[in-house]
Design an enzyme around this catalytic site. Structure first.
Site, PDB file in Angstrom:
ATOM      1  N   LYS A   1       0.841  -1.200   0.000  1.00 38.59           N
ATOM      2  CA  LYS A   1       0.000   0.000   0.000  1.00 38.59           C
ATOM      3  C   LYS A   1       0.881   1.256   0.000  1.00 38.59           C
ATOM      4  O   LYS A   1       0.709   2.147  -0.804  1.00 38.59           O
ATOM      5  CB  LYS A   1      -0.898  -0.024   1.242  1.00 38.59           C
TER       6      LYS A   1
ATOM      7  N   GLY B   1      -4.118  -1.835   5.639  1.00 34.93           N
ATOM      8  CA  GLY B   1      -3.354  -3.011   5.215  1.00 34.93           C
ATOM      9  C   GLY B   1      -4.059  -4.308   5.565  1.00 34.93           C
ATOM     10  O   GLY B   1      -4.197  -5.202   4.734  1.00 34.93           O
ATOM     11  N   ARG B   2      -4.546  -4.428   6.814  1.00 35.13           N
ATOM     12  CA  ARG B   2      -5.126  -5.710   7.252  1.00 35.13           C
ATOM     13  C   ARG B   2      -6.545  -5.920   6.747  1.00 35.13           C
ATOM     14  O   ARG B   2      -7.165  -6.932   7.078  1.00 35.13           O
ATOM     15  CB  ARG B   2      -5.038  -5.841   8.771  1.00 35.13           C
TER      16      ARG B   2
ATOM     17  N   LYS C   1      10.761   0.021  13.223  1.00 37.56           N
ATOM     18  CA  LYS C   1      11.308   0.196  11.866  1.00 37.56           C
ATOM     19  C   LYS C   1      12.472   1.186  11.912  1.00 37.56           C
ATOM     20  O   LYS C   1      13.511   0.972  11.302  1.00 37.56           O
ATOM     21  CB  LYS C   1      10.232   0.733  10.920  1.00 37.56           C
TER      22      LYS C   1
ATOM     23  N   HIS D   1      -1.891 -32.190  19.776  1.00 40.39           N
ATOM     24  CA  HIS D   1      -0.659 -32.857  20.205  1.00 40.39           C
ATOM     25  C   HIS D   1       0.421 -31.839  20.518  1.00 40.39           C
ATOM     26  O   HIS D   1       1.606 -32.141  20.513  1.00 40.39           O
ATOM     27  CB  HIS D   1      -0.207 -33.838  19.110  1.00 40.39           C
TER      28      HIS D   1
ATOM     29  N   GLU E   1      -2.921  -6.279  15.587  1.00 39.96           N
ATOM     30  CA  GLU E   1      -2.522  -4.951  15.102  1.00 39.96           C
ATOM     31  C   GLU E   1      -3.649  -3.948  15.381  1.00 39.96           C
ATOM     32  O   GLU E   1      -3.395  -2.797  15.694  1.00 39.96           O
ATOM     33  CB  GLU E   1      -2.199  -5.000  13.601  1.00 39.96           C
TER      34      GLU E   1
ATOM     35  N   GLU F   1      11.096  -4.400   3.681  1.00 37.41           N
ATOM     36  CA  GLU F   1      11.214  -5.780   3.213  1.00 37.41           C
ATOM     37  C   GLU F   1      10.765  -5.906   1.760  1.00 37.41           C
ATOM     38  O   GLU F   1      11.430  -6.530   0.926  1.00 37.41           O
ATOM     39  CB  GLU F   1      10.336  -6.721   4.059  1.00 37.41           C
TER      40      GLU F   1
HETATM   41  O1  F6P Z   1       4.219  -2.646   9.551  1.00 37.25           O
HETATM   42  C1  F6P Z   1       2.887  -3.001   9.622  1.00 37.25           C
HETATM   43  C2  F6P Z   1       2.217  -2.706   8.333  1.00 37.25           C
HETATM   44  O2  F6P Z   1       2.109  -1.344   8.227  1.00 37.25           O
HETATM   45  C3  F6P Z   1       0.874  -3.386   8.199  1.00 37.25           C
HETATM   46  O3  F6P Z   1      -0.144  -2.663   8.760  1.00 37.25           O
HETATM   47  C4  F6P Z   1       0.765  -3.554   6.723  1.00 37.25           C
HETATM   48  O4  F6P Z   1      -0.205  -4.498   6.369  1.00 37.25           O
HETATM   49  C5  F6P Z   1       2.163  -3.968   6.372  1.00 37.25           C
HETATM   50  O5  F6P Z   1       2.974  -3.197   7.218  1.00 37.25           O
HETATM   51  C6  F6P Z   1       2.572  -3.791   4.933  1.00 37.25           C
HETATM   52  O6  F6P Z   1       2.435  -2.461   4.530  1.00 37.25           O
HETATM   53  P1  F6P Z   1       2.483  -2.057   3.003  1.00 37.25           P
HETATM   54  O7  F6P Z   1       1.328  -2.690   2.314  1.00 37.25           O
HETATM   55  O8  F6P Z   1       2.384  -0.562   2.997  1.00 37.25           O
HETATM   56  O9  F6P Z   1       3.779  -2.528   2.442  1.00 37.25           O
END
Ligand code: F6P
Length: 530
Positions: free
Chosen positions: A196, A253-254, A498, A368, A337, A202
């Site tokens: 987003k 995001g979620r 971060k 288990h 979150e 990453e």
């Molecule tokens: O770091 C948490 C977060 O901001 C989540 O809320 C989100 O889903 C994820 O990182 C990925 O964010 P993006 O879609 O902006 O890469």
């Protein structure tokens, strides 16, 4: 306005809890013969059974009085209308509009772009730089830009014709990247860079590494292999990904599975399947708009009951279907979150607990592993059992599915009713165990029971049911959050981590331990010596 714990509604619930604390789930069933039917309700394709919670009809009424006091229905309506409910980020959070059959022109145009891309890839009109059809897709993304498509694609595997093989790259660990680059052919692989913000470390690092890998393999037209799914197409273009499907920045995001972030699902199973997922979610939106006491809100209020009155700090998600093995991971982000907050929306410290540790695993595997603690541990951990009544993978000559159902219902019964020391001793005696052994073991074998949980049953795991299930949990999460007065749509708590890792990275690159905190400096010094 009074603080929540000083409100009449909260105090009445506390008194009610105290007055009924000694009534066990077993006794509740003895007192209410039709309890299993009376305490269950329908939500689209889902049946929500809450008869094995530690509550009764009066508890439910008192919880609804609390919900009214906290304006839960009004707040849900504001979400659905598209009001600016995420105040700390000045945004709406109306992801329900993403799954509506009749929606806005902007959302329809996003769906149209998804459809065109899916058609182009499936028909072979969109070819790779080497002129081949794309046979693999890799979704590069993390958190909400990963978990939803990962869950749905895994859940529907081997029951629908699969147009392409979809893989996921989330972690910054180079092992995750090498598992992609070592396994799949660059010349036939399409990368969706899903972010987003298009600012997530990453995702950007993995996207750049993947671009270098594809460029080395296919040459200068490598950009054909990359599509950005983002609310920031300019940032994608800045790293060389000019083809993008944008989605609105109010999509959290979620909750973004319902937006173009769901593209891996459409590419894997077709746009029709993706739309069934949306329709399933919409069935729950309709329920919210039409029913006075819809099941997802009730489920959220039960979460409040368990958290604040029964003082339970965790929730175990136990899908009795391999197809939903990734659901605990998905819900972990959705709940932890959203509800990991210690201040009200207005910034006041909370005088009560919010959020729970959410974890889980598919049954029967978890039996288990951690179920021992669910049955006999010193903490009470509420659970959700999820059970499809039909299993597309069950063959006529195997009774695997019956065994699965039996295990699910057996675990639920044992958690609820337990087995007293006297019952255990009688059973052991009947089995012929000697008295000294019975005396030594009966107490250890005693199952306390009275462990509250819900069951969610449905016909089968398909795209429509999955959509409903995810939307059910979204509203459930919101209902509890609105009682607590927190903002479930922001996540400021992840930001400082971060920043810290960024400054440590600079020190690592510069090989300068001086700028590191003492623990990091010591740890890296030892590591280097080894
Ligand atoms: O770091 C948490 C977060 O901001 C989540 O809320 C989100 O889903 C994820 O990182 C990925 O964010 P993006 O879609 O902006 O890469």
């Amino acid at each position: 306005m009074k603080a929540l714990p000083d409100s009449t509604a909260w105090k009445k619930l506390a008194e009610h809890c105290h007055a009924h604390a000694s009534v066990s789930i077993r006794q509740r069933f003895d007192q209410q013969t039709n309890r299993a039917v009376e305490l269950s309700t329908q939500a689209g394709p889902l049946r929500f059974h809450y008869s094995r919670q530690r509550l009764d009809a009066q508890t439910v009424d008192l919880l609804y009085t609390l919900a009214d006091r906290c304006r839960v229905s009004e707040k849900v309506a504001a979400v659905m209308r598209g009001d600016e409910v995420n105040r700390s980020e000045h945004r709406s959070a109306c992801h329900n509009q993403l799954r509506a059959t009749h929606t806005t022109t902007a959302i329809e145009s996003m769906r149209q772009q998804m459809r065109q891309l899916v058609d182009a890839v499936h028909s072979g009109a969109l070819k790779s730089a080497t002129g081949q059809r794309f046979s693999h897709i890799v979704n590069i993304g993390i958190g909400g830009s990963d978990l939803g498509p990962r869950l749905v694609i895994d859940a529907l595997a081997n029951q629908l014709p699969q147009k392409l093989a979809c893989h996921f790259l989330a972690n910054i660990d180079p092992t995750a990247l090498s598992r992609i680059t070592n396994r799949y052919p660059a010349g036939e692989t399409l990368f969706l860079v899903s972010s987003k913000s298009f600012g997530t470390e990453e995702t950007l690092a993995n996207a750049k590494a993947a671009m270098a890998w594809v460029r080395d393999a296919v040459g200068s037209h490598f950009a054909r292999h990359f599509i950005a799914i983002t609310a920031q197409p300019d940032k994608a273009a800045a790293i060389g990904i000019t083809r993008s499907i944008p989605f609105p920045d109010w999509v959290g995001g979620r909750f973004s599975l319902w937006s173009a972030i769901g593209l891996p699902i459409a590419l894997t199973y077709g746009m029709d399947t993706y739309e069934k997922l949306l329709h399933g979610g919409e069935s729950i939106d309709k329920l919210l708009a039409s029913e006075a006491r819809p099941a997802p809100i009730l489920a959220g209020l039960i979460d409040v009951w368990n958290r604040n009155f029964l003082q339970c700090g965790a929730l175990a998600i136990l899908p009795y279907t391999e197809r939903l093995r990734l659901l605990p991971d998905y819900l972990q982000q959705l709940f932890m979150e959203s509800q990991g907050k210690h201040l009200t929306e207005a910034g006041e410290a909370l005088a009560y607990k919010t959020g729970v540790v959410l974890f889980g695993s598919q049954g029967t595997n978890g039996q288990h592993s951690f179920h021992q603690l669910l049955h006999q541990g010193s903490d009470i951990i509420p659970c959700d059992f999820l059970l499809p009544l039909h299993n597309a993978d069950a063959t006529a000559d195997s009774d695997h599915h019956h065994r699965l159902i039996a295990n699910c219902l057996g675990q639920s019964l044992t958690l609820a009713h337990g087995e007293s020391t006297t019952e255990i001793a009688a059973r052991l005696r009947a089995e012929g165990h000697p008295e000294d052994e019975i005396a030594a073991l009966a107490a250890h074998k005693t199952m306390p029971g009275n462990r509250p949980h819900s069951l969610i049953t449905f016909e089968k795991v398909d795209a429509y049911t999955l959509g409903a299930l995810i939307a059910f949990y979204e509203y459930r999460m919101m209902a509890a959050s609105f009682v607590w007065g927190i903002n479930p749509f922001d996540q400021w708590g992840v930001e400082l981590g971060k920043l810290s890792s960024r400054s440590i990275l600079q020190s690592l690159r510069a090989n300068s331990a001086n700028a590191l905190d003492p623990v990091a400096a010591e740890l890296l010094k030892r590591n280097t010596k080894d």
